[in-house]
Design an enzyme around this catalytic site. Structure first.
Site, PDB file in Angstrom:
ATOM      1  N   HIS A  29       0.855  -1.186   0.000  1.00 22.58           N
ATOM      2  CA  HIS A  29       0.000   0.000   0.000  1.00 22.58           C
ATOM      3  C   HIS A  29       0.890   1.235   0.000  1.00 22.58           C
ATOM      4  O   HIS A  29       1.382   1.657   1.046  1.00 22.58           O
ATOM      5  CB  HIS A  29      -0.918   0.004   1.228  1.00 22.58           C
ATOM      6  N   LEU A 120      -8.743  -0.943  10.715  1.00 20.28           N
ATOM      7  CA  LEU A 120      -8.845   0.506  10.806  1.00 20.28           C
ATOM      8  C   LEU A 120      -9.697   0.939  11.997  1.00 20.28           C
ATOM      9  O   LEU A 120     -10.743   0.368  12.282  1.00 20.28           O
ATOM     10  CB  LEU A 120      -9.404   1.076   9.507  1.00 20.28           C
ATOM     11  N   ASP A 156      -8.403   8.211   6.484  1.00 19.13           N
ATOM     12  CA  ASP A 156      -9.850   8.418   6.420  1.00 19.13           C
ATOM     13  C   ASP A 156     -10.621   7.230   6.973  1.00 19.13           C
ATOM     14  O   ASP A 156     -11.645   7.393   7.647  1.00 19.13           O
ATOM     15  CB  ASP A 156     -10.272   8.674   4.970  1.00 19.13           C
ATOM     16  N   ASN A 186      -6.236  12.832   2.385  1.00 21.54           N
ATOM     17  CA  ASN A 186      -6.070  12.739   0.922  1.00 21.54           C
ATOM     18  C   ASN A 186      -7.396  12.594   0.179  1.00 21.54           C
ATOM     19  O   ASN A 186      -7.437  12.588  -1.051  1.00 21.54           O
ATOM     20  CB  ASN A 186      -5.120  11.588   0.559  1.00 21.54           C
ATOM     21  N   HIS A 260      -3.981   4.030  -3.666  1.00 24.71           N
ATOM     22  CA  HIS A 260      -4.040   3.315  -2.390  1.00 24.71           C
ATOM     23  C   HIS A 260      -3.146   2.075  -2.408  1.00 24.71           C
ATOM     24  O   HIS A 260      -2.274   1.917  -1.553  1.00 24.71           O
ATOM     25  CB  HIS A 260      -5.489   2.930  -2.091  1.00 24.71           C
ATOM     26  N   GLU A 415     -18.332   0.212  24.315  1.00 33.09           N
ATOM     27  CA  GLU A 415     -17.590  -1.011  24.607  1.00 33.09           C
ATOM     28  C   GLU A 415     -16.388  -1.194  23.688  1.00 33.09           C
ATOM     29  O   GLU A 415     -15.330  -1.678  24.120  1.00 33.09           O
ATOM     30  CB  GLU A 415     -18.501  -2.239  24.492  1.00 33.09           C
ATOM     31  N   HIS A 465     -23.367 -11.206  33.826  1.00 37.47           N
ATOM     32  CA  HIS A 465     -24.664 -11.505  33.221  1.00 37.47           C
ATOM     33  C   HIS A 465     -24.468 -12.478  32.049  1.00 37.47           C
ATOM     34  O   HIS A 465     -24.741 -12.165  30.898  1.00 37.47           O
ATOM     35  CB  HIS A 465     -25.353 -10.221  32.761  1.00 37.47           C
ATOM     36  N   HIS A 477     -30.101  -9.941  25.929  1.00 35.36           N
ATOM     37  CA  HIS A 477     -29.068  -9.827  26.952  1.00 35.36           C
ATOM     38  C   HIS A 477     -28.619 -11.195  27.488  1.00 35.36           C
ATOM     39  O   HIS A 477     -27.895 -11.249  28.478  1.00 35.36           O
ATOM     40  CB  HIS A 477     -29.570  -8.959  28.107  1.00 35.36           C
ATOM     41  N   ARG A 524     -24.821 -13.419  36.685  1.00 35.57           N
ATOM     42  CA  ARG A 524     -25.538 -12.385  37.429  1.00 35.57           C
ATOM     43  C   ARG A 524     -26.161 -12.982  38.690  1.00 35.57           C
ATOM     44  O   ARG A 524     -26.195 -12.340  39.744  1.00 35.57           O
ATOM     45  CB  ARG A 524     -26.643 -11.790  36.561  1.00 35.57           C
TER      46      ARG A 524
END
Length: 683
Positions: A29, A120, A156, A186, A260, A415, A465, A477, A524
């Site tokens: 790259h 990324l 980016d 760029n 790229h 998270e 939990h 959940h 839990r």
């Protein structure tokens, strides 16, 4: 034409090492190293605090190549600056098996590579964690020992990923002045112009988040250097938006989508040499240019020497503590705290232990952490808006924009950035990061979990939990499939303790484990004590969880016929099922399996001792079956979940989904009946 900047040949050295390495490899790259050469030159020659002769200097600046696909930018910088491991031969071996110069950077701090990057957004979130670690250690040990900056090269794509915005918002809120992003603006992505997918002003995103923002010509070394100098004086984190041309120097690809990572040819390299006035053959850097780079690399050596002198002048106890923390060694006495906690639990009367089961599984973990507060000052907890239900803030204060000494970071409902920050803190060194959230939310931080395992960082991920036991919150959940998903991840220890004793033992193992991350998964609901002081024939000092699985209760009244395997909250259920089978005259053992990965590492003799060859094996876990086959054999049975959960009281859900004592006993009986048939196959 105006005369070239005196540092321009140094930037071209980066550019042509990258071109030559990519042409030789046949892939790579080029967009990042060719577009950011001047930006990197300004940073490394005038501002970066580092010493290539000692890559592990604790007070060095940290550099993160978040746009990791442009790895040749980093490798060229390290080689030119004088990092011993990144030789010219390593540059030639770009992307070859076994080379330090992998396609994307792979963590090797001794070579100057602080982190593995390439997914990324991960890198800038890691950089945020590094900046938090620096600020916290600065507050603890003082600016004479800890005073460095974190720099991230950013593309980016990093800013389009959701974790990027999480990092931007939290860094601005925390006012981390020593964090600077150098954005390669760029306006090109792999698909083409950034206008294909975004229309907002990226600098305005940072301004709204309370960052210091400057916009400069990324090919103007003086402008970039001046912006960096201004960033160092501002009390906010800084974005330097560097307007660049992708693939600068390759006429055929400049400013285009192909800049790229389109394939480069010898003809491209030759055309670039002619266009930029670089007459030197491939992989050759003129002696004067190389010497200028080596002089720049040595620029911080006096500062390094002065830092060493300050460390040497510390009182003996203070120096020992600082050096211990930098080495990542645990302090004396920490294990005694856990042992005392475990002894107290084992000494409690069974009735008292049952009464204590009103405390949920995750609170067993938080109680251990509270006891470790004083003895383990490097412990640093990160949590995404779940302070009360996870309870790992006991006895510590929050890390904030005005209190860097705090050891608990309120991450907000973020998270992903929490997990990636924990990785950055671990890679930085000096802290012991613990990331805490609900198990159902682990998928939000899964890329960070994977990167922790890939880098083998000693991060402790704590999940609460963990099953249908959470009850009425329902299937969104109830993470029935996530134990299997974590267990499938290489180099990740996954622990699911059954009670207060196993919680202490698993934390002992987790704290000792420095070769990779650990996920500790807690219920839990209430967890009664299942370990008895004498029942296993072990002393309180012996850590039975260390071997991954052990016989909690051996069969009585004859040779073992049934082996019940369980983890976490279902171990208590297996103990009750054993009592019924024993009452029916079926010698039955209960095996607790808190950590499959550790059990896999044991020799065959131990595994056979635990599993019981020739016995009917029944596993019970409030999760899906996936993975249990390896322990059950061909005839084994599984009592657990076959799909997602439902909303209702926990005890009703266990009955609804057939995770009961009766179901375990029935599975054992049926297995024994099948085994009695002549055609039955052995385990």
């Amino acid at each position: 034409m105006p005369p070239a900047h005196p540092l321009q040949p140094l930037a071209h050295a980066i550019r042509f090492l990258a071109i030559d390495a990519i042409v030789r490899a046949g892939e790579g790259h080029q967009g990042v190293p060719l577009g950011m050469a001047e930006i990197a030159t300004a940073l490394y020659t005038r501002h970066l605090k580092h010493d290539p002769a000692d890559p592990l200097w604790p007070d060095r600046d940290r550099v993160v190549l978040s746009n990791g696909h442009g790895s040749m930018l980093l490798y060229a910088l390290l080689h030119l600056s004088g990092y011993e491991r990144i030789t010219l031969e390593q540059i030639r071996r770009f992307r070859e098996l076994g080379a330090h110069t992998a396609g994307h950077p792979e963590i090797d701090p001794a070579a100057g590579i602080e982190l593995t990057t390439g997914l990324l957004g991960q890198g800038i979130a890691n950089a945020l964690g590094m900046a938090v670690a620096e600020a916290h250690l600065n507050a603890r040990f003082g600016g004479s020992l800890v005073d460095h900056r974190t720099w991230a090269f950013v593309g980016d794509g990093c800013l389009q990923e959701g974790v990027g915005q999480e990092a931007i918002a939290l860094a601005g809120h925390l006012r981390l002045a020593k964090l600077t992003f150098l954005w390669d603006d760029n306006r090109i992505t792999d698909d083409g112009s950034t206008e294909l997918s975004i229309s907002e002003s990226v600098p305005e995103r940072f301004r709204v988040a309370q960052w210091h923002v400057q916009e400069v010509d990324g090919h103007d070394i003086e402008a970039v250097s001046a912006a960096i100098a201004a960033a160092k004086e501002d009390p906010r984190p800084s974005l330097i938006a560097c307007r660049t041309v992708i693939a600068r120097g390759i006429t055929r690809l400049e400013g285009q989508r192909g800049g790229h990572s389109a394939k480069l040819f010898e003809a491209d390299a030759q055309a670039a040499r002619e266009a930029l006035g670089w007459p030197h053959p491939p992989f050759e850097v003129p002696a004067a240019v190389l010497q200028a780079w080596r002089d720049a690399g040595a620029r911080s050596r006096p500062a390094h020497d002065a830092w060493r002198a300050r460390v040497a002048a510390l009182p003996a106890a203070g120096r020992a503590e600082f050096e211990r923390v930098q080495r990542g060694e645990l302090p004396a006495g920490w294990r005694n705290v856990l042992l005392e906690h475990k002894r107290a639990a084992l000494a409690a009367e069974p009735a008292s232990a049952q009464a204590g089961a009103t405390q949920s599984g995750i609170f067993l973990s938080s109680a251990i952490h509270e006891r470790l507060n004083d003895v383990l000052p490097e412990r640093f907890v990160l949590c995404p808006d779940l302070e009360a239900p996870t309870s790992h803030k006991r006895g510590v204060t929050a890390f904030t924009a005005t209190d860097r000494a705090g050891r608990y970071l309120h991450c907000g409902v973020r998270e992903h950035v929490m997990g990636a920050m924990a990785n950055g803190m671990a890679a930085h060194g000096g802290t012991l990061p613990v990331a805490v959230t609900y198990f159902a939310f682990s998928d939000y931080e899964r890329p960070a979990l994977r990167m922790a395992a890939l880098m083998r960082l000693p991060v402790k991920f704590v999940f609460s939990h963990d099953s249908i036991g959470i009850g009425r919150n329902g299937p969104t959940h109830q993470p029935v499939e996530m134990l299997a998903a974590l267990r499938a991840m290489p180099d990740m220890l996954v622990m699911r303790p059954a009670d207060i004793v196993e919680a202490a033992e698993c934390w002992e193992i987790a704290l000792e484990h420095r070769a990779g991350p650990v996920s500790l998964v807690f219920a839990r609901q209430a967890l009664p004590r299942v370990r008895e002081a004498a029942g296993t024939g072990s002393s309180a000092a012996e850590n039975l969880c260390r071997r991954g699985a052990y016989v909690l209760a051996e069969a009585a009244g004859g040779a073992r016929r049934v082996t019940l395997l369980a983890t976490g909250s279902e171990v208590a259920l297996a103990v009750q099922a054993r009592a019924r089978l024993q009452a029916e005259g079926v010698p039955t053992a209960v095996v607790s399996m808190p950590c499959w990965e550790l059990f896999e590492q044991q020799d065959s003799a131990w595994q056979q001792h635990v599993l019981g060859p020739g016995t009917m094996r029944v596993a019970v876990e409030a999760a899906v079956r996936f993975g249990w086959e390896r322990w059950l054999g061909e005839r084994g049975a599984f009592v657990g979940m076959a799909g997602f959960g439902a909303s209702g009281p926990a005890d009703e859900l266990y009955r609804h989904f057939g995770i009961t004592v009766e179901a375990v006993v029935a599975a054992a009986r049926q297995g024994l009946a099948r085994a009695a048939r002549p055609e039955a196959a052995p385990n």
